[in-house]
Scaffold this motif. Sequence first.
Motif, PDB file in Angstrom:
ATOM      1  N   ARG A  52       0.816  -1.220   0.000  1.00 41.12           N
ATOM      2  CA  ARG A  52       0.000   0.000   0.000  1.00 41.12           C
ATOM      3  C   ARG A  52       0.848   1.269   0.000  1.00 41.12           C
ATOM      4  O   ARG A  52       0.309   2.374  -0.039  1.00 41.12           O
ATOM      5  CB  ARG A  52      -0.908   0.020   1.233  1.00 41.12           C
ATOM      6  CG  ARG A  52      -1.889  -1.139   1.307  1.00 41.12           C
ATOM      7  CD  ARG A  52      -2.931  -0.907   2.390  1.00 41.12           C
ATOM      8  NE  ARG A  52      -2.337  -0.835   3.722  1.00 41.12           N
ATOM      9  CZ  ARG A  52      -2.156  -1.878   4.525  1.00 41.12           C
ATOM     10  NH1 ARG A  52      -2.492  -3.093   4.099  1.00 41.12           N
ATOM     11  NH2 ARG A  52      -1.614  -1.736   5.719  1.00 41.12           N
ATOM     12  N   LEU A  53       2.163   1.116   0.065  1.00 40.25           N
ATOM     13  CA  LEU A  53       3.046   2.275   0.208  1.00 40.25           C
ATOM     14  C   LEU A  53       3.767   2.594  -1.098  1.00 40.25           C
ATOM     15  O   LEU A  53       3.947   1.727  -1.958  1.00 40.25           O
ATOM     16  CB  LEU A  53       4.080   2.007   1.310  1.00 40.25           C
ATOM     17  CG  LEU A  53       3.520   1.696   2.694  1.00 40.25           C
ATOM     18  CD1 LEU A  53       4.661   1.484   3.676  1.00 40.25           C
ATOM     19  CD2 LEU A  53       2.595   2.810   3.176  1.00 40.25           C
ATOM     20  N   PRO A  54       4.231   3.835  -1.245  1.00 38.66           N
ATOM     21  CA  PRO A  54       4.972   4.221  -2.462  1.00 38.66           C
ATOM     22  C   PRO A  54       6.417   3.733  -2.435  1.00 38.66           C
ATOM     23  O   PRO A  54       7.363   4.503  -2.241  1.00 38.66           O
ATOM     24  CB  PRO A  54       4.886   5.756  -2.441  1.00 38.66           C
ATOM     25  CG  PRO A  54       4.772   6.112  -0.999  1.00 38.66           C
ATOM     26  CD  PRO A  54       3.959   5.000  -0.378  1.00 38.66           C
ATOM     27  N   SER A  65       8.011  -6.396  -8.198  1.00 39.11           N
ATOM     28  CA  SER A  65       7.603  -5.062  -7.796  1.00 39.11           C
ATOM     29  C   SER A  65       6.213  -5.077  -7.194  1.00 39.11           C
ATOM     30  O   SER A  65       5.315  -5.758  -7.686  1.00 39.11           O
ATOM     31  CB  SER A  65       7.616  -4.101  -8.993  1.00 39.11           C
ATOM     32  OG  SER A  65       8.921  -3.991  -9.509  1.00 39.11           O
ATOM     33  N   LEU A  66       6.067  -4.338  -6.118  1.00 41.96           N
ATOM     34  CA  LEU A  66       4.767  -4.150  -5.492  1.00 41.96           C
ATOM     35  C   LEU A  66       4.559  -2.656  -5.266  1.00 41.96           C
ATOM     36  O   LEU A  66       4.488  -2.194  -4.135  1.00 41.96           O
ATOM     37  CB  LEU A  66       4.693  -4.904  -4.163  1.00 41.96           C
ATOM     38  CG  LEU A  66       4.769  -6.420  -4.220  1.00 41.96           C
ATOM     39  CD1 LEU A  66       4.834  -6.995  -2.816  1.00 41.96           C
ATOM     40  CD2 LEU A  66       3.570  -6.994  -4.952  1.00 41.96           C
ATOM     41  N   PRO A  67       4.494  -1.862  -6.325  1.00 40.81           N
ATOM     42  CA  PRO A  67       4.322  -0.423  -6.126  1.00 40.81           C
ATOM     43  C   PRO A  67       2.917  -0.091  -5.684  1.00 40.81           C
ATOM     44  O   PRO A  67       1.964  -0.810  -5.994  1.00 40.81           O
ATOM     45  CB  PRO A  67       4.609   0.149  -7.521  1.00 40.81           C
ATOM     46  CG  PRO A  67       4.207  -0.949  -8.453  1.00 40.81           C
ATOM     47  CD  PRO A  67       4.526  -2.239  -7.744  1.00 40.81           C
ATOM     48  N   ALA A  68       2.764   1.018  -4.964  1.00 43.30           N
ATOM     49  CA  ALA A  68       1.435   1.489  -4.621  1.00 43.30           C
ATOM     50  C   ALA A  68       0.713   1.880  -5.903  1.00 43.30           C
ATOM     51  O   ALA A  68       1.327   2.345  -6.864  1.00 43.30           O
ATOM     52  CB  ALA A  68       1.533   2.678  -3.668  1.00 43.30           C
ATOM     53  N   PRO A  69      -0.597   1.662  -5.958  1.00 41.03           N
ATOM     54  CA  PRO A  69      -1.348   1.965  -7.184  1.00 41.03           C
ATOM     55  C   PRO A  69      -1.146   3.407  -7.622  1.00 41.03           C
ATOM     56  O   PRO A  69      -1.248   4.336  -6.825  1.00 41.03           O
ATOM     57  CB  PRO A  69      -2.795   1.718  -6.756  1.00 41.03           C
ATOM     58  CG  PRO A  69      -2.694   0.751  -5.618  1.00 41.03           C
ATOM     59  CD  PRO A  69      -1.433   1.102  -4.904  1.00 41.03           C
ATOM     60  N   GLY A  75      12.026   7.427  -8.937  1.00 41.19           N
ATOM     61  CA  GLY A  75      12.135   8.085  -7.639  1.00 41.19           C
ATOM     62  C   GLY A  75      11.511   7.327  -6.504  1.00 41.19           C
ATOM     63  O   GLY A  75      11.503   7.812  -5.362  1.00 41.19           O
ATOM     64  N   VAL A  76      10.990   6.141  -6.749  1.00 42.58           N
ATOM     65  CA  VAL A  76      10.375   5.335  -5.692  1.00 42.58           C
ATOM     66  C   VAL A  76      11.446   4.434  -5.084  1.00 42.58           C
ATOM     67  O   VAL A  76      12.112   3.686  -5.802  1.00 42.58           O
ATOM     68  CB  VAL A  76       9.216   4.488  -6.256  1.00 42.58           C
ATOM     69  CG1 VAL A  76       8.661   3.564  -5.180  1.00 42.58           C
ATOM     70  CG2 VAL A  76       8.126   5.395  -6.799  1.00 42.58           C
ATOM     71  N   THR A 118      11.896   6.838   5.360  1.00 44.30           N
ATOM     72  CA  THR A 118      10.991   7.988   5.464  1.00 44.30           C
ATOM     73  C   THR A 118       9.571   7.589   5.084  1.00 44.30           C
ATOM     74  O   THR A 118       8.597   8.004   5.729  1.00 44.30           O
ATOM     75  CB  THR A 118      11.480   9.142   4.574  1.00 44.30           C
ATOM     76  OG1 THR A 118      12.800   9.525   4.993  1.00 44.30           O
ATOM     77  CG2 THR A 118      10.560  10.349   4.681  1.00 44.30           C
ATOM     78  N   VAL A 119       9.436   6.786   4.038  1.00 42.68           N
ATOM     79  CA  VAL A 119       8.112   6.279   3.675  1.00 42.68           C
ATOM     80  C   VAL A 119       7.501   5.484   4.835  1.00 42.68           C
ATOM     81  O   VAL A 119       6.333   5.672   5.204  1.00 42.68           O
ATOM     82  CB  VAL A 119       8.197   5.403   2.405  1.00 42.68           C
ATOM     83  CG1 VAL A 119       6.888   4.655   2.177  1.00 42.68           C
ATOM     84  CG2 VAL A 119       8.537   6.253   1.190  1.00 42.68           C
ATOM     85  N   LEU A 120       8.296   4.605   5.428  1.00 42.43           N
ATOM     86  CA  LEU A 120       7.788   3.793   6.534  1.00 42.43           C
ATOM     87  C   LEU A 120       7.413   4.655   7.734  1.00 42.43           C
ATOM     88  O   LEU A 120       6.387   4.433   8.374  1.00 42.43           O
ATOM     89  CB  LEU A 120       8.832   2.745   6.937  1.00 42.43           C
ATOM     90  CG  LEU A 120       9.183   1.704   5.866  1.00 42.43           C
ATOM     91  CD1 LEU A 120      10.276   0.763   6.369  1.00 42.43           C
ATOM     92  CD2 LEU A 120       7.950   0.910   5.457  1.00 42.43           C
ATOM     93  N   ALA A 121       8.252   5.664   8.055  1.00 43.35           N
ATOM     94  CA  ALA A 121       7.960   6.528   9.194  1.00 43.35           C
ATOM     95  C   ALA A 121       6.737   7.391   8.934  1.00 43.35           C
ATOM     96  O   ALA A 121       5.930   7.638   9.846  1.00 43.35           O
ATOM     97  CB  ALA A 121       9.173   7.409   9.507  1.00 43.35           C
ATOM     98  N   THR A 122       6.577   7.852   7.704  1.00 48.13           N
ATOM     99  CA  THR A 122       5.422   8.683   7.367  1.00 48.13           C
ATOM    100  C   THR A 122       4.121   7.910   7.511  1.00 48.13           C
ATOM    101  O   THR A 122       3.091   8.467   7.914  1.00 48.13           O
ATOM    102  CB  THR A 122       5.559   9.224   5.933  1.00 48.13           C
ATOM    103  OG1 THR A 122       6.771   9.984   5.826  1.00 48.13           O
ATOM    104  CG2 THR A 122       4.380  10.094   5.550  1.00 48.13           C
ATOM    105  N   HIS A 123       4.167   6.624   7.204  1.00 47.02           N
ATOM    106  CA  HIS A 123       2.958   5.797   7.219  1.00 47.02           C
ATOM    107  C   HIS A 123       2.950   4.813   8.391  1.00 47.02           C
ATOM    108  O   HIS A 123       2.296   3.774   8.313  1.00 47.02           O
ATOM    109  CB  HIS A 123       2.851   5.030   5.898  1.00 47.02           C
ATOM    110  CG  HIS A 123       2.729   5.907   4.692  1.00 47.02           C
ATOM    111  ND1 HIS A 123       1.527   6.424   4.245  1.00 47.02           N
ATOM    112  CD2 HIS A 123       3.675   6.394   3.840  1.00 47.02           C
ATOM    113  CE1 HIS A 123       1.729   7.169   3.176  1.00 47.02           C
ATOM    114  NE2 HIS A 123       3.025   7.166   2.898  1.00 47.02           N
ATOM    115  N   VAL A 124       3.655   5.163   9.465  1.00 49.82           N
ATOM    116  CA  VAL A 124       3.820   4.218  10.565  1.00 49.82           C
ATOM    117  C   VAL A 124       2.489   3.760  11.145  1.00 49.82           C
ATOM    118  O   VAL A 124       2.334   2.604  11.563  1.00 49.82           O
ATOM    119  CB  VAL A 124       4.731   4.839  11.663  1.00 49.82           C
ATOM    120  CG1 VAL A 124       4.068   6.060  12.300  1.00 49.82           C
ATOM    121  CG2 VAL A 124       5.102   3.803  12.713  1.00 49.82           C
ATOM    122  N   ASP A 125       1.501   4.647  11.174  1.00 47.55           N
ATOM    123  CA  ASP A 125       0.212   4.282  11.758  1.00 47.55           C
ATOM    124  C   ASP A 125      -0.612   3.374  10.853  1.00 47.55           C
ATOM    125  O   ASP A 125      -1.641   2.852  11.275  1.00 47.55           O
ATOM    126  CB  ASP A 125      -0.596   5.545  12.078  1.00 47.55           C
ATOM    127  CG  ASP A 125       0.029   6.358  13.202  1.00 47.55           C
ATOM    128  OD1 ASP A 125       0.671   5.743  14.075  1.00 47.55           O
ATOM    129  OD2 ASP A 125      -0.123   7.590  13.201  1.00 47.55           O
TER     130      ASP A 125
END
Length: 436
Positions: A52-54, A65-69, A75-76, A118-125
């Motif tokens: 679900r993440l970028p 690859s499992l990119p977010a839709p 840059g990902v 940073t992606v993981l921390a941004t979406h930690v919740d």
Amino acid sequence: MTLSLPPDTTVRTTGPRLPADPERWPDVARLPRASALRTAVARRLVESALNRLPLRIRHGDGPRSLPAPGTPRDGVPTLTLHDPAAFHRRIGADGLIGFGESYMAGEWDSDDLVGLLTVLATHVDELVPAPLRRLRGLWAHRRPSGDRGTVEGARDNIHRHYDLSNELFALFLDPSLMYSSAVFDTLPATPDALTAAQHAKIDRLLDLADVGPGTRLLEIGTGWGELAVRAAARGADVLTITLSEEQRDLALRRIAAAGASGRVTVELRDYREVEGRYDAVVSVEMIEAVGAEFWPAYFTALRRLLAPGGRVALQAITMPHDRMLATARTHTWISKYVFPGGLIPSPDAISRESAAAGLDITYDEGFGDHYAETLRLWRERFLGDPDAVDALGFDATFRRMWELYLAYSEAGFRARYLDVRQLRLVAAGPDGEDAP
């Protein structure tokens, strides 16, 4: 009935893991016990969350690859799993501690480690479904009682981090040897701006504490002596305390070289053991090592040591209150490998504890973007000379641990998960002041 594998069984899908010294890094060298069911559940949860993440996931045996839709691929950041089975097994057994140990073992990498974190921390919740967060206790470990910030425990905790090697810290810090956030004139920062930015940070704190000729200054947490030297240059008489023998010894040499020995005294002493009254007290990113249990003692000491009309200047890393409460209850990868016994406070906790001790906050400003840049410069310097790290006796596992620590911290600030603040505190009531 579930199937458990012995702790020293290695599960690989591709390529060798990095060898780790089993005596120095026992939990990295061996895979943990984890049932097949627990590992399978961890794999399903992790892949579902990451999908679900970028970001992209790539397995070592070929791209997957499992990119977010709808996310553009350029840059990902990519998470490359060299050993997916070991990666999921560690997370199933130990949660985020396992995530960090898997990186130390070389079981995963990223083409943009800070970007990934940073992606993981941004979406930690969003990483764990809300109903499962209540089951945190099933995988999260309790903090070791030996890491508590008692007088003896604090000495041991400080020794385990700050006494690693003065030469190690000198490899990635600038010549000021300030191990805390700088304050830059402009962002993004350049490497040649770091020392001036560290001095700007010090000057702001000394100004907040109104340090000048004749000021009796107490510094809690010496570091390597730069703040004490700069305060002495203003004409202050400084007592600076530390629990690190390595730092004390080098600080004394640096203070002498600066011609400040007549105005600066360095002592190996706990903040709870200091006597006297001081016109100013300064403490830079030391509260994070105190531990929540001892915050009342810390702020009580600040109030007790402050002379009438005096000021306290603090620099503190902070995190949101709800995340602080969750972190306080668990043993994290950072507390296991980097900062034992510590806890980053929330602004609410600082406000509550300082008020309970009879201190009013009269200035409070955050500058987390500056810490992200400080950490980026430190990380680039550290990664720029791996041979020098090896020459000091630190192995590849340590280098990956330290790289992850610096990147993890930088990501926390870039995601606004963390902040850093400068605060001025004064005594409440008639001993205080009505500072703007």
